[in-house]
Design an enzyme around this catalytic site. Structure first.
Site, PDB file in Angstrom:
ATOM      1  CE  LYS A 189      -8.643   6.519  -6.313  1.00 17.22           C
ATOM      2  NZ  LYS A 189      -8.748   7.879  -5.536  1.00 17.22           N
ATOM      3  NE  ARG A 233      -2.965   8.571  -9.638  1.00 16.21           N
ATOM      4  CZ  ARG A 233      -3.411   8.011  -8.413  1.00 16.21           C
ATOM      5  NH1 ARG A 233      -3.501   6.676  -8.312  1.00 16.21           N
ATOM      6  NH2 ARG A 233      -3.782   8.681  -7.214  1.00 16.21           N
ATOM      7  NE  ARG A 280      -5.065   9.153   3.059  1.00 19.99           N
ATOM      8  CZ  ARG A 280      -4.981   8.975   1.666  1.00 19.99           C
ATOM      9  NH1 ARG A 280      -5.944   7.884   1.358  1.00 19.99           N
ATOM     10  NH2 ARG A 280      -4.598   9.707   0.817  1.00 19.99           N
ATOM     11  NE  ARG A 307      -0.884   8.757   1.151  1.00 19.55           N
ATOM     12  CZ  ARG A 307      -1.647   8.264   0.066  1.00 19.55           C
ATOM     13  NH1 ARG A 307      -2.479   7.276   0.303  1.00 19.55           N
ATOM     14  NH2 ARG A 307      -1.799   8.884  -1.074  1.00 19.55           N
ATOM     15  NE  ARG A 311      -2.353  13.068  -3.349  1.00 17.57           N
ATOM     16  CZ  ARG A 311      -3.079  12.519  -2.252  1.00 17.57           C
ATOM     17  NH1 ARG A 311      -2.780  13.024  -1.084  1.00 17.57           N
ATOM     18  NH2 ARG A 311      -3.773  11.400  -2.323  1.00 17.57           N
TER      19      ARG A 311
HETATM   20  P1  AP5 Z   1      -9.144   6.404   1.009  1.00 18.58           P
HETATM   21  O1  AP5 Z   1     -10.140   5.270   0.558  1.00 18.58           O
HETATM   22  O2  AP5 Z   1      -7.970   6.158   1.346  1.00 18.58           O
HETATM   23  O3  AP5 Z   1      -9.272   7.221  -0.385  1.00 18.58           O
HETATM   24  P2  AP5 Z   1      -8.490   7.164  -1.880  1.00 18.58           P
HETATM   25  O4  AP5 Z   1      -9.814   7.580  -2.805  1.00 18.58           O
HETATM   26  O5  AP5 Z   1      -7.978   5.681  -1.869  1.00 18.58           O
HETATM   27  O6  AP5 Z   1      -7.395   8.013  -1.929  1.00 18.58           O
HETATM   28  P3  AP5 Z   1      -5.772   8.296  -2.091  1.00 18.58           P
HETATM   29  O7  AP5 Z   1      -5.337   9.165  -1.736  1.00 18.58           O
HETATM   30  O8  AP5 Z   1      -5.178   6.963  -1.419  1.00 18.58           O
HETATM   31  O9  AP5 Z   1      -5.990   8.076  -3.672  1.00 18.58           O
HETATM   32  P4  AP5 Z   1      -4.763   8.589  -4.625  1.00 18.58           P
HETATM   33  O10 AP5 Z   1      -5.525   8.121  -5.775  1.00 18.58           O
HETATM   34  O11 AP5 Z   1      -4.593  10.021  -4.598  1.00 18.58           O
HETATM   35  O12 AP5 Z   1      -3.583   8.010  -3.798  1.00 18.58           O
HETATM   36  P5  AP5 Z   1      -2.654   6.684  -4.273  1.00 18.58           P
HETATM   37  O13 AP5 Z   1      -2.210   6.120  -2.907  1.00 18.58           O
HETATM   38  O14 AP5 Z   1      -3.140   5.954  -5.231  1.00 18.58           O
HETATM   39  O15 AP5 Z   1     -10.067   7.419   1.677  1.00 18.58           O
HETATM   40  C1  AP5 Z   1      -9.524   8.671   2.168  1.00 18.58           C
HETATM   41  C2  AP5 Z   1      -9.794   8.905   3.466  1.00 18.58           C
HETATM   42  O16 AP5 Z   1     -11.289   9.071   3.809  1.00 18.58           O
HETATM   43  C3  AP5 Z   1      -9.484   7.921   4.674  1.00 18.58           C
HETATM   44  O17 AP5 Z   1      -8.913   8.556   6.088  1.00 18.58           O
HETATM   45  C4  AP5 Z   1     -10.542   6.984   4.988  1.00 18.58           C
HETATM   46  O18 AP5 Z   1     -10.671   6.473   6.393  1.00 18.58           O
HETATM   47  C5  AP5 Z   1     -11.846   8.055   4.680  1.00 18.58           C
HETATM   48  N1  AP5 Z   1     -13.045   7.609   4.161  1.00 18.58           N
HETATM   49  C6  AP5 Z   1     -13.193   6.688   3.093  1.00 18.58           C
HETATM   50  N2  AP5 Z   1     -14.390   6.482   2.987  1.00 18.58           N
HETATM   51  C7  AP5 Z   1     -15.101   7.296   3.838  1.00 18.58           C
HETATM   52  C8  AP5 Z   1     -16.533   7.374   3.971  1.00 18.58           C
HETATM   53  N3  AP5 Z   1     -17.284   6.626   3.257  1.00 18.58           N
HETATM   54  N4  AP5 Z   1     -16.821   8.007   4.847  1.00 18.58           N
HETATM   55  C9  AP5 Z   1     -15.948   8.656   5.646  1.00 18.58           C
HETATM   56  N5  AP5 Z   1     -14.560   8.675   5.553  1.00 18.58           N
HETATM   57  C10 AP5 Z   1     -14.451   7.830   4.552  1.00 18.58           C
HETATM   58  O19 AP5 Z   1      -1.253   7.439  -5.000  1.00 18.58           O
HETATM   59  C11 AP5 Z   1      -0.479   8.113  -4.088  1.00 18.58           C
HETATM   60  C12 AP5 Z   1       0.707   8.743  -5.398  1.00 18.58           C
HETATM   61  O20 AP5 Z   1       1.178   7.510  -5.856  1.00 18.58           O
HETATM   62  C13 AP5 Z   1       0.012   9.317  -6.400  1.00 18.58           C
HETATM   63  O21 AP5 Z   1      -0.189  10.807  -6.118  1.00 18.58           O
HETATM   64  C14 AP5 Z   1       1.387   9.188  -7.400  1.00 18.58           C
HETATM   65  O22 AP5 Z   1       2.343  10.105  -7.153  1.00 18.58           O
HETATM   66  C15 AP5 Z   1       1.657   7.874  -7.270  1.00 18.58           C
HETATM   67  N6  AP5 Z   1       0.647   7.054  -8.164  1.00 18.58           N
HETATM   68  C16 AP5 Z   1      -0.271   5.904  -7.569  1.00 18.58           C
HETATM   69  N7  AP5 Z   1      -0.680   5.411  -8.909  1.00 18.58           N
HETATM   70  C17 AP5 Z   1      -0.200   5.934  -9.863  1.00 18.58           C
HETATM   71  C18 AP5 Z   1      -0.458   5.839 -11.221  1.00 18.58           C
HETATM   72  N8  AP5 Z   1      -1.094   5.033 -11.775  1.00 18.58           N
HETATM   73  N9  AP5 Z   1       0.215   6.608 -12.198  1.00 18.58           N
HETATM   74  C19 AP5 Z   1       1.341   7.424 -11.578  1.00 18.58           C
HETATM   75  N10 AP5 Z   1       1.600   7.521 -10.278  1.00 18.58           N
HETATM   76  C20 AP5 Z   1       0.651   6.883  -9.333  1.00 18.58           C
END
Ligand code: AP5
Length: 215
Positions: A13, A88, A127, A160, A171
């Site tokens: 995403k 979420r 990652r 991370r 998660r």
């Molecule tokens: P990446 O693009 O980083 O994936 P992502 O879907 O953004 O994954 P996240 O782990 O960042 O999402 P998340 O929703 O768990 O974490 P967030 O930071 O929002 O890609 C992942 C990897 O794959 C990378 O290495 C990339 O290079 C690689 N990649 C991407 N596309 C590719 C492709 N096509 N081919 C090959 N490789 C590829 O949240 C973290 C924490 O914050 C949560 O756990 C929670 O505690 C808190 N939080 C955040 N938002 C909320 C909310 N709305 N409510 C409550 N808590 C929240």
């Protein structure tokens, strides 16, 4: 254009939100990045969020809803935005409707990223992130050209805390329980479009752009 990117942790995403926001000239709003900035800056909100984030749990709704409301109201979002990682939970989705309604905005599309679990785990555990500028790499799929250093700002890349294998499992369980009900929620509102998250970043982006409404 107002978009939501929905899907399990690691489906890509954030990577796509970065490219698509640049392509469309709109702003990426990542609640994960906003919260991590709070943690790094040791703000009151960041310190509260850190415990939840490190163990893979969601941060309480009231904290993230306030952050998103403020950001959507800012000048940088006036041409549109992509919400990456929000909503979420069902209460967050209800609040987003209220936030949009009070600003007379509509949600144009919710892009739901679909990928097999094993592929998601491989993306998350491989990652590496830049603690300084938030650039994202992958040890196999997107290695930095500067061996362990960020190609953008030169900081040492880190894994991370929540990308360690044990936390990743938690998660994914939290996603299944609290976030996956949003698939039916947005399908009912006729704004959901499914996106196959497998393939190269460019291939996924091309498929994603084809799912967006034409103005
Ligand atoms: P990446 O693009 O980083 O994936 P992502 O879907 O953004 O994954 P996240 O782990 O960042 O999402 P998340 O929703 O768990 O974490 P967030 O930071 O929002 O890609 C992942 C990897 O794959 C990378 O290495 C990339 O290079 C690689 N990649 C991407 N596309 C590719 C492709 N096509 N081919 C090959 N490789 C590829 O949240 C973290 C924490 O914050 C949560 O756990 C929670 O505690 C808190 N939080 C955040 N938002 C909320 C909310 N709305 N409510 C409550 N808590 C929240």
């Amino acid at each position: 254009m107002q978009l939501v990117f929905l899907g399990a942790p690691g489906v890509g995403k954030g990577t796509q939100a970065e490219c698509v926001a640049a392509e469309l000239g709109i702003t990426k709003i990542s609640t994960g990045d906003l919260l991590r900035a709070g943690v790094a800056g040791k703000t009151r909100l960041g310190l509260e969020a850190k415990h939840y984030m490190d163990r893979g749990d969601l941060v309480p709704d009231n904290v993230v809803i306030g952050l998103v409301d403020e950001k959507i109201g800012s000048l940088e979002c006036q041409n549109g935005f992509i919400l990456d990682g929000f909503p979420r939970t069902v209460p967050q989705a209800d609040s987003l409707s209220d936030i949009l309604r009070k600003r007379q905005l509509v949600l144009d599309r919710v892009i739901y990223f679909v990928m097999p679990r094993e592929a998601v785990i491989k993306r998350l555990t491989g990652r590496r992130s830049c603690p300084q500028c938030s650039a994202v790499y992958h040890i196999d799929y997107r290695p930095s050209k500067r061996d362990g250093l960020c190609a953008v700002c030169g900081a040492a890349l880190v894994q991370r805390n929540d990308d360690k294998k044990e936390t990743v499992e938690l998660r994914l369980a939290v996603y299944e329980e609290q976030t996956s009900p949003l698939i039916a929620y947005y399908r009912k509102h006729h704004v959901l479009a499914e996106l196959d998250g497998m393939g190269s970043v460019d291939d996924v982006q091309a498929r994603l752009l084809a799912l967006l409404p034409t103005s």
